[in-house]
Design a protein around this motif. Structure first.
Motif, PDB file in Angstrom:
ATOM      1  N   GLU A  80       1.063  -0.807   0.021  1.00  0.00           N
ATOM      2  CA  GLU A  80       0.103   0.198  -0.263  1.00  0.00           C
ATOM      3  C   GLU A  80       0.899   1.358   0.201  1.00  0.00           C
ATOM      4  N   LEU A  81       1.844   1.120   1.175  1.00  0.00           N
ATOM      5  CA  LEU A  81       2.650   2.749   0.801  1.00  0.00           C
ATOM      6  C   LEU A  81       3.327   2.753  -0.161  1.00  0.00           C
ATOM      7  N   VAL A  82       3.782   1.943  -1.032  1.00  0.00           N
ATOM      8  CA  VAL A  82       4.092   1.902  -2.194  1.00  0.00           C
ATOM      9  C   VAL A  82       3.316   2.039  -3.602  1.00  0.00           C
ATOM     10  N   LYS A  83       2.416   2.158  -3.428  1.00  0.00           N
ATOM     11  CA  LYS A  83       1.061   2.160  -4.040  1.00  0.00           C
ATOM     12  C   LYS A  83       0.544   3.885  -3.840  1.00  0.00           C
ATOM     13  N   LYS A  84       0.589   4.231  -2.597  1.00  0.00           N
ATOM     14  CA  LYS A  84       0.094   5.500  -2.639  1.00  0.00           C
ATOM     15  C   LYS A  84       1.599   6.990  -3.068  1.00  0.00           C
ATOM     16  N   LEU A 119      -6.210  -6.976  13.029  1.00  0.00           N
ATOM     17  CA  LEU A 119      -4.737  -8.107  12.154  1.00  0.00           C
ATOM     18  C   LEU A 119      -4.418  -7.073  11.454  1.00  0.00           C
ATOM     19  N   LYS A 120      -3.294  -5.819  11.943  1.00  0.00           N
ATOM     20  CA  LYS A 120      -3.080  -4.822  10.518  1.00  0.00           C
ATOM     21  C   LYS A 120      -2.282  -5.226   9.463  1.00  0.00           C
ATOM     22  N   ASP A 121      -2.215  -5.206   8.819  1.00  0.00           N
ATOM     23  CA  ASP A 121      -1.547  -5.709   7.135  1.00  0.00           C
ATOM     24  C   ASP A 121      -0.762  -7.356   7.002  1.00  0.00           C
ATOM     25  N   ILE A 122      -1.894  -8.184   7.496  1.00  0.00           N
ATOM     26  CA  ILE A 122      -1.830 -10.050   7.781  1.00  0.00           C
ATOM     27  C   ILE A 122      -1.578 -10.259   6.377  1.00  0.00           C
ATOM     28  N   GLY A 123      -2.804  -9.115   5.449  1.00  0.00           N
ATOM     29  CA  GLY A 123      -2.380  -9.704   3.890  1.00  0.00           C
ATOM     30  C   GLY A 123      -1.838  -8.416   3.063  1.00  0.00           C
ATOM     31  N   TRP A 124      -2.287  -9.590   2.454  1.00  0.00           N
ATOM     32  CA  TRP A 124      -1.092  -8.683   0.750  1.00  0.00           C
ATOM     33  C   TRP A 124      -1.906  -7.735   0.876  1.00  0.00           C
ATOM     34  N   ARG A 125      -3.476  -7.715  -0.083  1.00  0.00           N
ATOM     35  CA  ARG A 125      -3.777  -6.573  -0.517  1.00  0.00           C
ATOM     36  C   ARG A 125      -4.762  -5.370   0.790  1.00  0.00           C
ATOM     37  N   ILE A 126      -5.264  -4.294  -0.686  1.00  0.00           N
ATOM     38  CA  ILE A 126      -4.430  -3.398   0.160  1.00  0.00           C
ATOM     39  C   ILE A 126      -6.320  -2.947   0.518  1.00  0.00           C
ATOM     40  N   ARG A 127      -7.706  -3.898  -0.137  1.00  0.00           N
ATOM     41  CA  ARG A 127      -8.797  -3.008   0.128  1.00  0.00           C
ATOM     42  C   ARG A 127      -9.481  -4.457   0.692  1.00  0.00           C
ATOM     43  N   LYS A 128      -8.489  -5.426   1.111  1.00  0.00           N
ATOM     44  CA  LYS A 128      -9.003  -6.110   2.502  1.00  0.00           C
ATOM     45  C   LYS A 128      -8.529  -6.171   3.891  1.00  0.00           C
ATOM     46  N   LYS A 209       5.273 -15.870  12.292  1.00  0.00           N
ATOM     47  CA  LYS A 209       3.619 -16.100  13.242  1.00  0.00           C
ATOM     48  C   LYS A 209       2.749 -14.834  12.501  1.00  0.00           C
ATOM     49  N   PRO A 210       1.942 -16.090  12.334  1.00  0.00           N
ATOM     50  CA  PRO A 210       0.719 -15.636  11.169  1.00  0.00           C
ATOM     51  C   PRO A 210      -0.076 -13.786  11.620  1.00  0.00           C
ATOM     52  N   LYS A 211       0.315 -13.580  13.112  1.00  0.00           N
ATOM     53  CA  LYS A 211      -0.419 -12.530  13.437  1.00  0.00           C
ATOM     54  C   LYS A 211       0.473 -11.450  12.617  1.00  0.00           C
ATOM     55  N   ASP A 212       1.791 -11.296  12.165  1.00  0.00           N
ATOM     56  CA  ASP A 212       2.862 -11.042  12.408  1.00  0.00           C
ATOM     57  C   ASP A 212       2.702  -9.445  10.556  1.00  0.00           C
ATOM     58  N   PRO A 213       2.892  -8.558  10.452  1.00  0.00           N
ATOM     59  CA  PRO A 213       2.368  -7.789   9.021  1.00  0.00           C
ATOM     60  C   PRO A 213       2.453  -8.310   7.497  1.00  0.00           C
ATOM     61  N   PHE A 214       2.136  -8.588   6.493  1.00  0.00           N
ATOM     62  CA  PHE A 214       2.370  -9.733   5.378  1.00  0.00           C
ATOM     63  C   PHE A 214       3.711  -9.319   5.188  1.00  0.00           C
ATOM     64  N   LEU A 215       4.680  -7.830   5.225  1.00  0.00           N
ATOM     65  CA  LEU A 215       5.446  -7.616   4.619  1.00  0.00           C
ATOM     66  C   LEU A 215       6.688  -8.687   5.535  1.00  0.00           C
ATOM     67  N   LYS A 216       6.693  -8.275   6.590  1.00  0.00           N
ATOM     68  CA  LYS A 216       7.705  -8.434   7.746  1.00  0.00           C
ATOM     69  C   LYS A 216       8.015  -9.787   7.752  1.00  0.00           C
ATOM     70  N   LYS A 217       6.856 -10.655   7.486  1.00  0.00           N
ATOM     71  CA  LYS A 217       6.667 -12.537   7.097  1.00  0.00           C
ATOM     72  C   LYS A 217       7.826 -13.129   5.956  1.00  0.00           C
ATOM     73  N   TYR A 218       7.184 -12.179   5.407  1.00  0.00           N
ATOM     74  CA  TYR A 218       7.356 -12.841   4.064  1.00  0.00           C
ATOM     75  C   TYR A 218       8.509 -12.073   2.794  1.00  0.00           C
ATOM     76  N   CYS A 219       8.813 -11.170   3.140  1.00  0.00           N
ATOM     77  CA  CYS A 219       9.754 -10.035   1.828  1.00  0.00           C
ATOM     78  C   CYS A 219      11.272 -10.467   2.440  1.00  0.00           C
ATOM     79  N   ASN A 220      11.851 -10.675   3.450  1.00  0.00           N
ATOM     80  CA  ASN A 220      13.053 -11.043   3.891  1.00  0.00           C
ATOM     81  C   ASN A 220      13.565 -12.089   5.019  1.00  0.00           C
ATOM     82  N   PRO A 221      13.060 -13.512   4.643  1.00  0.00           N
ATOM     83  CA  PRO A 221      12.776 -14.344   5.189  1.00  0.00           C
ATOM     84  C   PRO A 221      14.128 -14.656   5.697  1.00  0.00           C
TER      85      PRO A 221
END
Length: 482
Positions: A80-84, A119-128, A209-221
């Motif tokens: 979302e930050l990049v899109k904005k 659950l802030k930003d746990i998914g990748w969709r901007i509008r979900k 961890k399921p509750k972490d933000p999407f970027l934190k979880k998967y962008c840089n394992p």
């Protein structure tokens, strides 16, 4: 906006998966700033001489490279930050606030539910958006509420859309994650499912961890490691079985990826059947929209399964698609399936069917022990509505693929025309043409001069000013064809 209120007239339904690009055209002196996050190629700063023209040009080049890395990273480009930042006109809304308004209106009519926390930003969709829930008379039980806006592929009528959303809790299948509650209006849908502490298949692969933000979880394992062969075989077979079930039912899916597969013990259960009803674009759309043979939702599911299998095998997504060569895998049977879904040949010629994948050695010997009987009754009228909506989704995909293909051809032609080698060729051809033209003019002049001398030697008394006299050669250059 009230939950049961209609969307504003003329609302533009954006496809958030369309890649954005940015080009730096000029520089401007602003206050200093810092950028935190991933290790990205941000060009170095300079304390002295930082306004020199050469340094500014070099830094501008570095910043352009920095932007290119961000916009070509699949996860970052959908952030979302990049899109904005890149498209503030279309991404200025506060989607979390919109979701909270809609959810609050829902709770006025359904007082038994209560929000525990967003659950802030746990998914990748901007509008979900997602919220952790509880039932008031069962305070220890946790559920997840998801709210989503409509997408560009919503072709169902409002009535059919709402009926199908409300039908989802009746879907029972051993490899579909059960929907506890579902409702919709003309502009969005709201669904509630049980919260799973283990998380999704992607959480298992990335040890997140399921509750972490999407970027934190998967962008840089921190650690990249694939699953065991038996897990790959079992999970893959379960996922293919549920895809076949949905295809046989005529229910469009098109949203397979490892975050949409919930882990329940040793069982994979598919999530987010509502996405295709909402008209949301697929996570992998920017990949399969490049290949004109992947033009049905069934072939989209198979291609996306290839991405998921690659991630299960190697612990990370492929660097690019199509994949030219695959790293060593736990079994050649894995590579055979990957080649049938992600290779250059597969992307060029088309995907196999789910039934064909089930017959391949990797999955054919997997024994499934479930005793749960699948149930999902869709009325005939709604089946027809789904068929028409599916055709419309595929038609938009085909049109987008056609435009991408045409743009790619034009870009290649322009790139070829502007290349150094091509410019050299054009210069050589121009010189040859000029020499040939000059030679032809010289020969023509010599022939005319010779004819004039012959005429004079024969005793002709015509004056030099007579109409039969040879005209002087033209000073303009005649362009010979080549």
């Amino acid at each position: 906006m009230a939950f049961m209120e209609k969307p504003p007239a003329g609302k533009v339904l954006l496809d958030d998966t369309v890649p954005l690009t940015a080009a730096i055209e000029a520089s401007q002196s602003l206050q200093s700033h810092t950028i935190a996050g991933l290790s990205l190629p941000l060009p170095p700063k300079k304390l002295i001489g930082n306004m020199d023209r050469e340094f500014i040009a070099e830094r501008q080049k570095g910043l352009q490279n920095y932007l290119n890395v961000i916009t070509t990273n699949h996860i970052l480009s959908n952030c979302e930050l990049v899109k904005k930042f890149l498209d503030p006109n279309n991404y200025s809304a506060n989607y979390t606030e919109i979701a909270l308004q809609q959810v609050s209106m829902f709770f006025r009519s359904e007082p038994k539910w209560e929000v525990v926390e967003p659950l802030k930003d746990i998914g990748w969709r901007i509008r979900k958006k997602y919220f952790l829930m509880k039932i008031k008379n069962q305070p220890k039980e946790r559920l997840v509420l998801s709210w989503a806006d409509l997408g560009p592929d919503k072709y169902l009528s409002d009535k059919d859309f709402q009926c199908l959303i409300k039908l989802l809790p009746s879907c029972l299948h051993p490899y579909i994650y059960r929907v506890t509650f579902a409702t919709a209006n003309e502009s969005s849908a709201l669904l509630i499912r049980m919260f799973n502490e283990k998380g999704t298949l992607k959480d298992l692969i990335y040890k997140a961890k399921p509750k972490d933000p999407f970027l934190k979880k998967y962008c840089n394992p921190k650690k990249i490691q694939g699953l065991e062969l038996q897990q790959i075989k079992t999970y893959g077979r379960q996922i293919l079985e549920v895809l076949k079930f949905l295809h046989d039912k005529g229910f469009p899916y098109g949203h397979l990826h490892s975050s949409n597969v919930m882990l329940d013990g040793d069982t994979c259960r598919l999530l987010d059947l509502e996405n295709s009803l909402l008209g949301l674009p697929s996570f992998y759309r920017s990949y399969f929209s490049q290949f004109r043979k992947i033009n049905t939702l069934e072939s989209v599911d198979v291609h996306c399964f290839g991405h998921l299998l690659y991630e299960m095998t190697y612990g990370r997504p492929p660097d690019s698609v199509p994949v030219d060569s695959f790293p060593p895998a736990p079994s050649m049977a894995v590579v055979a399936v990957l080649e049938s879904t992600l290779s250059c040949e597969a992307c060029k010629n088309g995907m196999p069917t789910v039934s064909r994948l089930l017959q391949m050695p990797l999955f054919s010997d997997v024994l499934l022990t479930t005793s749960e009987k699948p149930q999902f009754k869709i009325p005939t009228k709604l089946k027809e509505a789904l068929r028409i909506a599916k055709e419309c989704i595929e038609k938009r995909l085909i049109e987008e693929q056609k435009q991408i293909h045409q743009h790619r051809r034009l870009t290649r032609a322009q790139s070829h025309h502007g290349s150094e080698e091509e410019r050299k060729k054009r210069k050589i051809l121009a010189r040859k043409k000029s020499k040939r033209s000059a030679l032809e003019n010289s020969e023509e002049h010599s022939a005319k001069y010779s004819n004039s001398n012959n005429s004079a030697g024969s005793g002709a008394s015509s004056p030099l000013t007579s109409p039969s006299s040879p005209t002087p050669p033209s000073t303009s250059v005649e362009h010979a064809p080549f």
